[in-house]
Scaffold this active site. Sequence first.
Site, PDB file in Angstrom:
ATOM      1  N   TYR A 137     -11.409  15.653 -33.954  1.00  0.00           N
ATOM      2  CA  TYR A 137     -11.578  14.842 -35.165  1.00  0.00           C
ATOM      3  C   TYR A 137     -10.798  13.533 -34.987  1.00  0.00           C
ATOM      4  O   TYR A 137     -11.350  12.437 -35.118  1.00  0.00           O
ATOM      5  CB  TYR A 137     -11.093  15.630 -36.391  1.00  0.00           C
ATOM      6  CG  TYR A 137     -10.929  14.786 -37.640  1.00  0.00           C
ATOM      7  CD1 TYR A 137     -12.037  14.428 -38.406  1.00  0.00           C
ATOM      8  CD2 TYR A 137      -9.671  14.329 -38.050  1.00  0.00           C
ATOM      9  CE1 TYR A 137     -11.887  13.644 -39.560  1.00  0.00           C
ATOM     10  CE2 TYR A 137      -9.518  13.560 -39.185  1.00  0.00           C
ATOM     11  CZ  TYR A 137     -10.617  13.215 -39.937  1.00  0.00           C
ATOM     12  OH  TYR A 137     -10.475  12.442 -41.062  1.00  0.00           O
ATOM     13  N   LYS A 141     -12.044   9.683 -34.630  1.00  0.00           N
ATOM     14  CA  LYS A 141     -11.713   8.719 -35.703  1.00  0.00           C
ATOM     15  C   LYS A 141     -11.103   7.458 -35.071  1.00  0.00           C
ATOM     16  O   LYS A 141     -11.295   6.359 -35.569  1.00  0.00           O
ATOM     17  CB  LYS A 141     -10.742   9.328 -36.727  1.00  0.00           C
ATOM     18  CG  LYS A 141     -11.316  10.399 -37.623  1.00  0.00           C
ATOM     19  CD  LYS A 141     -12.431   9.938 -38.556  1.00  0.00           C
ATOM     20  CE  LYS A 141     -11.984   9.160 -39.752  1.00  0.00           C
ATOM     21  NZ  LYS A 141     -13.147   8.839 -40.648  1.00  0.00           N
TER      22      LYS A 141
HETATM   23  N1  NDP Z   1      -9.758  14.443 -46.812  1.00  0.00           N
HETATM   24  C1  NDP Z   1      -8.707  13.839 -46.262  1.00  0.00           C
HETATM   25  O1  NDP Z   1      -7.549  14.248 -46.429  1.00  0.00           O
HETATM   26  C2  NDP Z   1      -8.918  12.608 -45.434  1.00  0.00           C
HETATM   27  C3  NDP Z   1     -10.191  12.124 -45.150  1.00  0.00           C
HETATM   28  N2  NDP Z   1     -10.336  10.972 -44.409  1.00  0.00           N
HETATM   29  C4  NDP Z   1     -11.673  10.440 -44.156  1.00  0.00           C
HETATM   30  O2  NDP Z   1     -12.295  10.188 -45.404  1.00  0.00           O
HETATM   31  C5  NDP Z   1     -13.711  10.308 -45.299  1.00  0.00           C
HETATM   32  C6  NDP Z   1     -14.223  11.204 -46.411  1.00  0.00           C
HETATM   33  O3  NDP Z   1     -13.620  12.466 -46.286  1.00  0.00           O
HETATM   34  P1  NDP Z   1     -13.881  13.614 -47.349  1.00  0.00           P
HETATM   35  O4  NDP Z   1     -14.449  13.047 -48.584  1.00  0.00           O
HETATM   36  O5  NDP Z   1     -12.640  14.415 -47.386  1.00  0.00           O
HETATM   37  O6  NDP Z   1     -14.990  14.468 -46.575  1.00  0.00           O
HETATM   38  P2  NDP Z   1     -16.295  15.217 -47.115  1.00  0.00           P
HETATM   39  O7  NDP Z   1     -16.671  16.195 -46.060  1.00  0.00           O
HETATM   40  O8  NDP Z   1     -16.073  15.730 -48.496  1.00  0.00           O
HETATM   41  O9  NDP Z   1     -17.373  14.046 -47.189  1.00  0.00           O
HETATM   42  C7  NDP Z   1     -18.062  13.549 -46.089  1.00  0.00           C
HETATM   43  C8  NDP Z   1     -19.547  13.486 -46.424  1.00  0.00           C
HETATM   44  O10 NDP Z   1     -20.263  12.964 -45.304  1.00  0.00           O
HETATM   45  C9  NDP Z   1     -21.402  13.806 -45.068  1.00  0.00           C
HETATM   46  N3  NDP Z   1     -21.851  13.716 -43.694  1.00  0.00           N
HETATM   47  C10 NDP Z   1     -21.336  14.354 -42.606  1.00  0.00           C
HETATM   48  N4  NDP Z   1     -22.075  14.074 -41.517  1.00  0.00           N
HETATM   49  C11 NDP Z   1     -23.074  13.245 -41.912  1.00  0.00           C
HETATM   50  C12 NDP Z   1     -24.162  12.636 -41.240  1.00  0.00           C
HETATM   51  N5  NDP Z   1     -24.388  12.835 -39.939  1.00  0.00           N
HETATM   52  N6  NDP Z   1     -24.993  11.840 -41.943  1.00  0.00           N
HETATM   53  C13 NDP Z   1     -24.802  11.650 -43.270  1.00  0.00           C
HETATM   54  N7  NDP Z   1     -23.795  12.210 -43.963  1.00  0.00           N
HETATM   55  C14 NDP Z   1     -22.938  13.009 -43.297  1.00  0.00           C
HETATM   56  C15 NDP Z   1     -20.864  15.181 -45.411  1.00  0.00           C
HETATM   57  O11 NDP Z   1     -21.900  16.144 -45.530  1.00  0.00           O
HETATM   58  P3  NDP Z   1     -21.541  17.675 -45.106  1.00  0.00           P
HETATM   59  O12 NDP Z   1     -20.479  18.122 -46.055  1.00  0.00           O
HETATM   60  O13 NDP Z   1     -22.838  18.384 -45.245  1.00  0.00           O
HETATM   61  O14 NDP Z   1     -21.016  17.587 -43.690  1.00  0.00           O
HETATM   62  C16 NDP Z   1     -20.141  14.878 -46.717  1.00  0.00           C
HETATM   63  O15 NDP Z   1     -21.023  14.839 -47.806  1.00  0.00           O
HETATM   64  C17 NDP Z   1     -13.978  10.811 -43.881  1.00  0.00           C
HETATM   65  O16 NDP Z   1     -14.327   9.725 -43.073  1.00  0.00           O
HETATM   66  C18 NDP Z   1     -12.630  11.371 -43.429  1.00  0.00           C
HETATM   67  O17 NDP Z   1     -12.494  11.256 -42.035  1.00  0.00           O
HETATM   68  C19 NDP Z   1      -9.263  10.278 -43.957  1.00  0.00           C
HETATM   69  C20 NDP Z   1      -8.003  10.713 -44.217  1.00  0.00           C
HETATM   70  C21 NDP Z   1      -7.717  11.903 -44.958  1.00  0.00           C
HETATM   71  C1  LIG Z   2      -0.462  25.069 -42.978  1.00  0.00           C
HETATM   72  C2  LIG Z   2      -1.653  25.243 -43.842  1.00  0.00           C
HETATM   73  C3  LIG Z   2      -2.720  26.170 -43.388  1.00  0.00           C
HETATM   74  C4  LIG Z   2      -1.726  24.549 -44.979  1.00  0.00           C
HETATM   75  C5  LIG Z   2      -2.933  24.471 -45.858  1.00  0.00           C
HETATM   76  C6  LIG Z   2      -3.265  23.052 -46.235  1.00  0.00           C
HETATM   77  C7  LIG Z   2      -3.959  22.287 -45.111  1.00  0.00           C
HETATM   78  C8  LIG Z   2      -5.371  22.808 -45.023  1.00  0.00           C
HETATM   79  C9  LIG Z   2      -3.888  20.773 -45.397  1.00  0.00           C
HETATM   80  C10 LIG Z   2      -2.437  20.261 -45.377  1.00  0.00           C
HETATM   81  C11 LIG Z   2      -2.471  18.835 -44.842  1.00  0.00           C
HETATM   82  C12 LIG Z   2      -3.938  18.495 -44.855  1.00  0.00           C
HETATM   83  C13 LIG Z   2      -4.453  17.312 -44.098  1.00  0.00           C
HETATM   84  C14 LIG Z   2      -5.775  17.285 -43.656  1.00  0.00           C
HETATM   85  C15 LIG Z   2      -6.667  18.475 -43.845  1.00  0.00           C
HETATM   86  C16 LIG Z   2      -6.094  19.583 -44.737  1.00  0.00           C
HETATM   87  C17 LIG Z   2      -4.621  19.804 -44.462  1.00  0.00           C
HETATM   88  C18 LIG Z   2      -4.398  20.189 -43.005  1.00  0.00           C
HETATM   89  C19 LIG Z   2      -6.314  16.148 -42.817  1.00  0.00           C
HETATM   90  C20 LIG Z   2      -6.302  16.617 -41.364  1.00  0.00           C
HETATM   91  C21 LIG Z   2      -7.754  15.784 -43.215  1.00  0.00           C
HETATM   92  C22 LIG Z   2      -8.313  14.661 -42.396  1.00  0.00           C
HETATM   93  C23 LIG Z   2      -7.382  13.569 -42.072  1.00  0.00           C
HETATM   94  O1  LIG Z   2      -7.827  12.500 -41.713  1.00  0.00           O
HETATM   95  C24 LIG Z   2      -5.928  13.775 -42.095  1.00  0.00           C
HETATM   96  C25 LIG Z   2      -5.493  14.866 -43.044  1.00  0.00           C
HETATM   97  C26 LIG Z   2      -4.003  15.123 -42.952  1.00  0.00           C
HETATM   98  C27 LIG Z   2      -3.537  16.159 -43.938  1.00  0.00           C
END
Ligand code: NDP
Ligand SMILES: CC(C)=CCC[C@@H](C)[C@H]1CC[C@H]2C3=C(CC[C@]12C)[C@@]1(C)CCC(=O)C[C@@H]1CC3
Length: 338
Positions: A137, A141
Amino acid sequence: MNKRCAVIGGSGFLGRHLVEKLLDRGYSVSVFDIRQIYVLPGVTFHQGDLCDRQALLPALKDVSLVFHCASPAPASDDRGLFERVNIQGTRTVIQACIEAGVQKMVLTSSASVVFEGTDIKNGREDLPYAKKPIDYYTETKIEQEKLVLEACDKEKGFLTVAIRPHGIFGPRDPQLVPILVDTARRGKMKFIIGDGTNLVDFTFVENVVHGHILAAERLRPDSPACGKAYHITNDEPVRFWDFMSEVLVGLGYAAPRYHLPYFLVYGLALLLWLLALILRPLVSFKPTFTPMRVALAGTHHYYCCDRAKQDLGYKPVVGLKDGITRTVQSYPHLRKGA
Ligand SMILES: NC(=O)C1=CN([C@@H]2O[C@H](COP(=O)(O)OP(=O)(O)OC[C@H]3O[C@@H](n4cnc5c(N)ncnc54)[C@H](OP(=O)(O)O)[C@@H]3O)[C@@H](O)[C@H]2O)C=CC1
Ligand SMILES: CC(C)=CCC[C@@H](C)[C@H]1CC[C@H]2C3=C(CC[C@]12C)[C@@]1(C)CCC(=O)C[C@@H]1CC3
């Protein structure tokens, strides 16, 4: 500049919050996603894979601004999928945007692009990209962010910027709270990895949305934001285990109490991950404690967002305490005993 924009990944957690805020601010929104899960006035949906340029083009028609926040979930740990969607797919998105005459693109990157499993304290955007990213991942990214920032071209009238959020949480998050609760329900959330004093950023989703919209609106040919990356956080680093405990206790579960040495757990996680990889053709199992999760749980990783404050006028709009309360209230179905 018209007020029509597109959100790629608009059905996801962050994407949907972004769409709702854009509508509030008077934008009309074209959503492109692989799945459609809601209907809203002011939103047109286009269902498809972002790797397919022909599928993307209708969603970008008459659009001046694109938010790209689609990615496979980190939990999928599928190298081929990450490379296809985050790298090749992002190339396709950039080409389609240029072909459709889009003027601005905001990418949702991640603060993890600089995280290698060692402490980051108040990290700034000029830290080098991780040389040895912990998972696929993160690896993809990094490539994705480079592609988008390198595509910024004032001459061609195509401006780009990347937002690097960290640990997004809030209502409807499919990841952090659900995985935490599932782990607690399976009796695996009793242990604190390390001494429990490590500080990290968790960012309420509305602050992340706010950062994206500011970046989009400030992005102009004369703006310092062109081709740059910005950390967007709650600007309130918190102990990882205090945050987890607050969410768990808020939902009626016990907080973790017993300590385990960080390097022991990291070593075990690495071993399990390797085992899962070797056995993949025969049996499929997904360990809860992946090396990345253990690294995130046992090290400091918090980031400075001064650049966003200075260039974008960013300031968090929801405090951490308030964000946690709103998040806990939004998951009645995940409460203990529900
Ligand atoms: N959540 C976090 O803590 C963090 C997230 N990010 C970034 O933020 C962004 C959003 O994350 P988040 O909202 O958590 O993720 P989600 O999985 O909730 O949202 C991503 C969306 O993109 C869709 N998607 C995936 N692949 C494709 C594709 N090939 N074509 C069209 N749509 C697609 C997914 O569908 P499906 O679910 O069916 O795969 C989903 O609806 C991502 O870029 C992630 O890398 C960055 C830092 C932290
Ligand atoms: C140790 C354990 C199993 C904790 C449960 C919570 C975790 C699933 C989250 C704690 C920090 C989170 C995190 C992300 C995903 C969910 C956690 C690991 C990311 C990897 C999501 C995508 C990103 O770009 C960075 C995020 C950092 C923090």
